[in-house]
Motif scaffolding. Sequence first.
Motif, mmCIF file in Angstrom:
data_model
loop_
_atom_site.group_PDB
_atom_site.id
_atom_site.type_symbol
_atom_site.label_atom_id
_atom_site.label_comp_id
_atom_site.label_asym_id
_atom_site.label_seq_id
_atom_site.Cartn_x
_atom_site.Cartn_y
_atom_site.Cartn_z
ATOM 1 N N MET A 1 0.814 -1.205 0.000
ATOM 2 C CA MET A 1 0.000 0.000 0.000
ATOM 3 C C MET A 1 0.856 1.267 0.000
ATOM 4 S SD MET A 1 -3.337 -0.649 -0.035
ATOM 5 C CE MET A 1 -2.691 -1.464 -1.478
ATOM 6 N N VAL A 2 1.876 1.270 0.848
ATOM 7 C CA VAL A 2 2.762 2.438 0.940
ATOM 8 C C VAL A 2 3.505 2.646 -0.376
ATOM 9 C CG1 VAL A 2 4.815 3.353 2.081
ATOM 10 C CG2 VAL A 2 3.008 2.278 3.441
ATOM 11 N N THR A 3 4.033 1.568 -0.925
ATOM 12 C CA THR A 3 4.805 1.666 -2.164
ATOM 13 C C THR A 3 3.915 2.007 -3.345
ATOM 14 O OG1 THR A 3 6.269 -0.059 -1.281
ATOM 15 C CG2 THR A 3 6.527 0.506 -3.594
ATOM 16 N N PHE A 4 2.708 1.454 -3.375
ATOM 17 C CA PHE A 4 1.814 1.683 -4.505
ATOM 18 C C PHE A 4 1.427 3.154 -4.635
ATOM 19 C CE2 PHE A 4 -2.424 1.940 -6.407
ATOM 20 C CZ PHE A 4 -2.194 1.295 -7.607
ATOM 21 N N ILE A 5 1.264 3.840 -3.515
ATOM 22 C CA ILE A 5 0.912 5.267 -3.565
ATOM 23 C C ILE A 5 1.970 6.034 -4.356
ATOM 24 C CG2 ILE A 5 0.673 7.364 -2.169
ATOM 25 C CD1 ILE A 5 -0.590 5.605 0.009
ATOM 26 N N SER A 6 3.234 5.683 -4.153
ATOM 27 C CA SER A 6 4.317 6.337 -4.883
ATOM 28 C C SER A 6 4.423 5.813 -6.309
ATOM 29 C CB SER A 6 5.643 6.128 -4.140
ATOM 30 O OG SER A 6 6.710 6.747 -4.820
ATOM 31 N N ALA A 7 4.356 4.483 -6.470
ATOM 32 C CA ALA A 7 4.582 3.874 -7.779
ATOM 33 C C ALA A 7 3.464 4.165 -8.770
ATOM 34 C CB ALA A 7 4.749 2.359 -7.622
ATOM 35 N N SER A 8 2.254 4.441 -8.282
ATOM 36 C CA SER A 8 1.121 4.638 -9.189
ATOM 37 C C SER A 8 1.004 6.067 -9.700
ATOM 38 C CB SER A 8 -0.184 4.243 -8.489
ATOM 39 O OG SER A 8 -0.414 5.057 -7.351
ATOM 40 N N SER A 9 1.833 6.975 -9.192
ATOM 41 C CA SER A 9 1.762 8.361 -9.656
ATOM 42 C C SER A 9 2.098 8.430 -11.145
ATOM 43 C CB SER A 9 2.736 9.244 -8.866
ATOM 44 O OG SER A 9 4.065 8.827 -9.080
ATOM 45 N N GLY A 10 1.265 9.129 -11.876
ATOM 46 C CA GLY A 10 1.479 9.238 -13.313
ATOM 47 C C GLY A 10 0.939 8.077 -14.110
ATOM 48 N N THR A 11 0.262 7.128 -13.461
ATOM 49 C CA THR A 11 -0.329 5.973 -14.148
ATOM 50 C C THR A 11 -1.852 6.091 -14.085
ATOM 51 O OG1 THR A 11 -0.503 4.536 -12.208
ATOM 52 C CG2 THR A 11 1.627 4.591 -13.351
ATOM 53 N N THR B 1 13.546 9.612 -7.582
ATOM 54 C CA THR B 1 13.623 10.363 -8.839
ATOM 55 C C THR B 1 13.404 9.470 -10.057
ATOM 56 O OG1 THR B 1 16.031 10.088 -8.784
ATOM 57 C CG2 THR B 1 15.138 12.132 -7.890
ATOM 58 N N GLN B 2 13.965 8.269 -10.056
ATOM 59 C CA GLN B 2 13.802 7.373 -11.205
ATOM 60 C C GLN B 2 12.332 7.052 -11.444
ATOM 61 O OE1 GLN B 2 17.087 7.790 -12.491
ATOM 62 N NE2 GLN B 2 16.531 5.803 -13.324
ATOM 63 N N ALA B 3 11.591 6.869 -10.355
ATOM 64 C CA ALA B 3 10.176 6.526 -10.482
ATOM 65 C C ALA B 3 9.346 7.733 -10.901
ATOM 66 C CB ALA B 3 9.658 5.958 -9.162
ATOM 67 N N HIS B 4 9.546 8.857 -10.246
ATOM 68 C CA HIS B 4 8.681 10.016 -10.472
ATOM 69 C C HIS B 4 9.056 10.809 -11.716
ATOM 70 C CE1 HIS B 4 6.279 9.651 -6.811
ATOM 71 N NE2 HIS B 4 7.374 9.155 -6.267
ATOM 72 N N LEU B 5 10.217 10.556 -12.273
ATOM 73 C CA LEU B 5 10.585 11.157 -13.552
ATOM 74 C C LEU B 5 10.313 10.203 -14.705
ATOM 75 C CD1 LEU B 5 13.912 12.997 -12.590
ATOM 76 C CD2 LEU B 5 11.632 13.990 -12.913
ATOM 77 N N GLU B 6 9.584 9.108 -14.392
ATOM 78 C CA GLU B 6 9.106 8.155 -15.404
ATOM 79 C C GLU B 6 10.224 7.397 -16.116
ATOM 80 O OE1 GLU B 6 5.939 7.600 -15.444
ATOM 81 O OE2 GLU B 6 5.506 9.259 -14.098
ATOM 82 N N PHE B 7 11.340 7.146 -15.431
ATOM 83 C CA PHE B 7 12.405 6.349 -16.034
ATOM 84 C C PHE B 7 12.175 4.852 -15.851
ATOM 85 C CE2 PHE B 7 14.837 10.355 -15.647
ATOM 86 C CZ PHE B 7 15.326 10.426 -16.941
ATOM 87 N N ILE B 8 11.399 4.477 -14.813
ATOM 88 C CA ILE B 8 11.142 3.063 -14.543
ATOM 89 C C ILE B 8 9.859 2.643 -15.236
ATOM 90 C CG2 ILE B 8 10.738 1.316 -12.771
ATOM 91 C CD1 ILE B 8 12.245 3.045 -10.814
ATOM 92 N N PRO B 9 9.938 1.711 -16.196
ATOM 93 C CA PRO B 9 8.717 1.242 -16.871
ATOM 94 C C PRO B 9 7.953 0.255 -15.989
ATOM 95 C CG PRO B 9 10.633 0.067 -17.696
ATOM 96 C CD PRO B 9 11.144 1.071 -16.696
ATOM 97 N N GLU B 10 6.638 0.190 -16.199
ATOM 98 C CA GLU B 10 5.791 -0.741 -15.437
ATOM 99 C C GLU B 10 6.097 -0.651 -13.941
ATOM 100 O OE1 GLU B 10 3.471 -2.248 -17.034
ATOM 101 O OE2 GLU B 10 4.189 -1.809 -19.051
ATOM 102 N N LYS C 1 15.986 7.140 -0.529
ATOM 103 C CA LYS C 1 15.773 8.578 -0.749
ATOM 104 C C LYS C 1 14.557 9.107 -0.002
ATOM 105 C CE LYS C 1 17.886 8.622 -5.353
ATOM 106 N NZ LYS C 1 17.666 8.860 -6.809
ATOM 107 N N GLY C 2 13.788 8.210 0.578
ATOM 108 C CA GLY C 2 12.597 8.629 1.307
ATOM 109 C C GLY C 2 11.338 8.421 0.496
ATOM 110 N N TRP C 3 10.243 8.177 1.200
ATOM 111 C CA TRP C 3 8.958 7.912 0.548
ATOM 112 C C TRP C 3 8.535 9.082 -0.337
ATOM 113 C CZ3 TRP C 3 3.523 8.872 2.585
ATOM 114 C CH2 TRP C 3 2.580 8.179 1.805
ATOM 115 N N LEU C 4 8.144 8.779 -1.546
ATOM 116 C CA LEU C 4 7.697 9.739 -2.556
ATOM 117 C C LEU C 4 8.830 10.574 -3.144
ATOM 118 C CD1 LEU C 4 4.421 11.096 -0.861
ATOM 119 C CD2 LEU C 4 4.627 9.210 -2.482
ATOM 120 N N ASN C 5 10.070 10.269 -2.767
ATOM 121 C CA ASN C 5 11.212 11.058 -3.238
ATOM 122 C C ASN C 5 12.074 10.326 -4.266
ATOM 123 O OD1 ASN C 5 10.615 13.313 -1.612
ATOM 124 N ND2 ASN C 5 11.635 12.377 0.158
#
Length: 380
Positions: free
Chosen positions: A33-43, A261-270, A255-259
């Motif tokens: 749940m915690v990770t999904f909140i961050s990983a789902s941003s932009g999806t 960069t690879q994920a939130h700058l859309e470098f990580i696919p799926e 780097k801390g929750w929601l921080n």
Amino acid sequence: MEKRSLISRFDFLWSGLDKTLGLIVLGLVAISMVTFISASSGTPVKFIDQLRNLALAYSVMLLVSKIPPKWLEKSAVWIYSLGIALLLAVAAFGLIKKGARRWVNIGVVIQPSEIMKIAMPLMLAWYFQRREGVLKNWDYAVAVLLLALPVALIARQPDLGTALLVVAAGLYVIILAGFPWKYIIPVVALGTFCILLIIIFGSYICDPQLAWPILHDYQKHRICTLLDPSTDPLGKGFHTIQSVIAIGSGGIFGKGWLNGTQAHLEFIPEKHTDFIFAVFSEEFGLIGNVVLLALFAALIQRGFAISSNAPTLFTRLLGGSITLIFFTYAFVNMGMVSGLLPVVGVPLPFISYGGTALVTLGVGVGILMSIHRYRRLVQS
């Protein structure tokens, strides 16, 4: 009349369940749940979608946990036959998405190969239970044939990742049933030797002009990209390169929750499905990974404890194989995201977003809960 508390009114939701196993799964779901909140941003997927999937998986787990293993044993052949029939339906008139024919519409769109992840160990555990006490070497050959049929149908779709998981599920039952190690060791040695040859002669066998037998071109490309992701840095190698960067950049504390960069700058696919482990590693670092690995280790240990204390051969084989399936899911996903294994589209158990996969995992946990409940009833 004594008034019942609010909590006691809902005790039917966990009554009879193995609390240790439940707490372990709850810990994994909390991380999800915690990770999904961050990983789902932009999806396009939303938090409520994952909550719905988890609620469905829990409902299925609760339902299966109340089914006596004897009923599962009696229905094993029917479930296996249904899975084969649906796989044949996929081959005949299945739906094609992204170049693969893996789905069939029976009022709702389903992926029958997911059924075989549970149906396969059910069927083989039933077979070896029937042959208990009179087991011969040719019985293992029959088991291999029962395994080969659905695997061939799934690989034909093509879906190599799911085919390998079904192979693993079946082989676990065969090995746990007592398949002689004198046959296993040479196969493992040959496989290790072949892997070494692929690594040593990678540049030659990955030549674009060289065709590989059996495997499709895209499957060859996945393996060759694993050997050297830089050969296709903007294509197949992009997944591996970016996920490895994310894992390494997390360091010890993350780097801390929601921080991330690879994920939130859309470098990580799926990033919310197959590669969610990269998002988690970047934000929670090595310490977070140790906690996650400890939970998976506890899940496997508890599954083996339930299986080893099961009262029948059927329940011991079924419980042991399901426990090892959980291990295989986690090992393959983490190895894939870390660049140690090819990208095959295997979710991280209880962490990745998904519908069918979560329901399958819920069925697996429910079966372990049922085995534990049945043992207690027999002993009481």
